[in-house]
Design an enzyme around this catalytic site. Sequence first.
Site, PDB file in Angstrom:
ATOM      1  N   ILE A  25       0.910  -1.159   0.054  1.00 17.62           N
ATOM      2  CA  ILE A  25       0.069   0.066   0.001  1.00 17.62           C
ATOM      3  C   ILE A  25       1.075   1.273   0.014  1.00 17.62           C
ATOM      4  CG2 ILE A  25      -1.569   1.395   1.324  1.00 17.62           C
ATOM      5  CD1 ILE A  25      -2.790  -1.433   2.555  1.00 17.62           C
ATOM      6  N   ASP A  61      14.312   2.542  10.089  1.00 20.87           N
ATOM      7  CA  ASP A  61      13.371   1.590  10.910  1.00 20.87           C
ATOM      8  C   ASP A  61      12.633   2.425  12.020  1.00 20.87           C
ATOM      9  OD1 ASP A  61      12.658  -0.031  12.783  1.00 20.87           O
ATOM     10  OD2 ASP A  61      14.504  -1.012  13.202  1.00 20.87           O
ATOM     11  N   ASN A  84       2.174   4.531   7.607  1.00 20.54           N
ATOM     12  CA  ASN A  84       2.042   3.108   7.055  1.00 20.54           C
ATOM     13  C   ASN A  84       2.520   2.178   7.287  1.00 20.54           C
ATOM     14  OD1 ASN A  84       0.246   1.823   4.377  1.00 20.54           O
ATOM     15  ND2 ASN A  84       2.427   1.801   3.990  1.00 20.54           N
ATOM     16  N   SER A 137      -7.250   0.325   9.789  1.00 20.93           N
ATOM     17  CA  SER A 137      -7.747  -1.150   9.236  1.00 20.93           C
ATOM     18  C   SER A 137      -9.364  -1.007   9.242  1.00 20.93           C
ATOM     19  CB  SER A 137      -6.833  -2.077   9.567  1.00 20.93           C
ATOM     20  OG  SER A 137      -7.575  -3.134   9.078  1.00 20.93           O
ATOM     21  N   TYR A 150      -2.613  -7.515  16.250  1.00 22.10           N
ATOM     22  CA  TYR A 150      -2.935  -6.614  15.188  1.00 22.10           C
ATOM     23  C   TYR A 150      -4.364  -5.749  15.226  1.00 22.10           C
ATOM     24  CZ  TYR A 150      -3.769  -5.289  10.173  1.00 22.10           C
ATOM     25  OH  TYR A 150      -3.832  -4.305   9.179  1.00 22.10           O
ATOM     26  N   LYS A 154      -4.731  -1.690  15.487  1.00 19.19           N
ATOM     27  CA  LYS A 154      -5.218  -1.038  14.737  1.00 19.19           C
ATOM     28  C   LYS A 154      -6.357  -0.126  15.450  1.00 19.19           C
ATOM     29  CE  LYS A 154      -2.830  -1.483  10.994  1.00 19.19           C
ATOM     30  NZ  LYS A 154      -2.045  -0.573  10.459  1.00 19.19           N
ATOM     31  N   ILE A 183      -6.670  -6.050   1.185  1.00 27.56           N
ATOM     32  CA  ILE A 183      -5.861  -5.555  -0.138  1.00 27.56           C
ATOM     33  C   ILE A 183      -4.816  -6.190  -0.343  1.00 27.56           C
ATOM     34  CG2 ILE A 183      -4.758  -3.271  -0.881  1.00 27.56           C
ATOM     35  CD1 ILE A 183      -7.505  -2.753   0.175  1.00 27.56           C
TER      36      ILE A 183
END
Length: 266
Positions: A25, A61, A84, A137, A150, A154, A183
């Site tokens: 993305i 990083d 992102n 997300s 995760y 998010k 995606i």
Amino acid sequence: MYILKAMELTLKGKTAVVTGGTHGIGRAMARRLAACGAHVFIFDIDADDEIDFPCRYVRCDVTNRASIEAAFDVSGVPDALFINAGTGIVKPLEETTREVWDKTISLNLTAAFETLQAAAARMKAAKKPGAIVLTASTNSYDGEENLIAYNATKAGVLGILHTAANELGPYGIRVNSVNPGLIRTRLTQAAFDSPPVIKDYFRAIPMGRGGEPDEVAKAAIFLASDWASYITGATLLVDGGQLCCKFGPWKDTEAEFVEGHWRRLD
Ligand SMILES: NC(=O)c1ccc[n+]([C@@H]2O[C@H](COP(=O)([O-])OP(=O)(O)OC[C@H]3O[C@@H](n4cnc5c(N)ncnc54)[C@H](O)[C@@H]3O)[C@@H](O)[C@H]2O)c1
């Protein structure tokens, strides 16, 4: 009298930074930004010699604050920042070790916070208005199985979004998020390569298919552009309608699944 002129969506001459811009993305964002006339800086741990659009790669990083600061020293103060970089590690709740948890929090949440904090300080000091777009997300809102770390990050990104929009609004800095559904990137390619998995998954998506990175990029660039001049603190779902419905519209009696997407029979 009709006097309104068509306004081009442009970031001509603006400095744009994309974290995690080498792949997926972020790369689509960087490519679109270059097409919109921005001076594009990619902050990423990974380089790719085959990037075929104008941009400058800065090894960074984002889980390391000194590395973030050094990268902004190279790019200068951004007009548009796309936070992102991220990852997702698929593990059931009981198998989500402290290591998996820490790694996910470190990249998806702490690094997002530190990138935003570092950029905001520089934008404020330079009295430079601008726009920040976070990649959140659909999982900011749901509890998709095997993704507890995760999902927590998010959801947390929305806390960063709302607070930053509140605190930075007075400085002319807008903060928004794109919230992609599934995606096609290297993170998700395995799912896309498995027709039974995506047939089932896409049944719940009104558009009947998964998304492409560029479809997220276009939404993100809209949010960073003057076309979104009065939008801050907003989340923009880029999910083919997935979160607007409970069960999805696709039935085997009325539709077929061909070449990776659902189509009505009539
Ligand atoms: N693909 C999807 O379906 C999907 C859906 C919703 C949200 N997202 C989010 O979109 C973002 C991009 O994901 P993607 O699917 O393009 O993944 P990707 O793996 O293709 O790209 C992630 C990029 O981040 C970079 N990166 C990883 N660790 C880094 C670090 N420590 N410092 C700097 N860069 C680092 C990688 O090198 C890579 O270029 C992530 O935040 C992800 O959570 C993806």
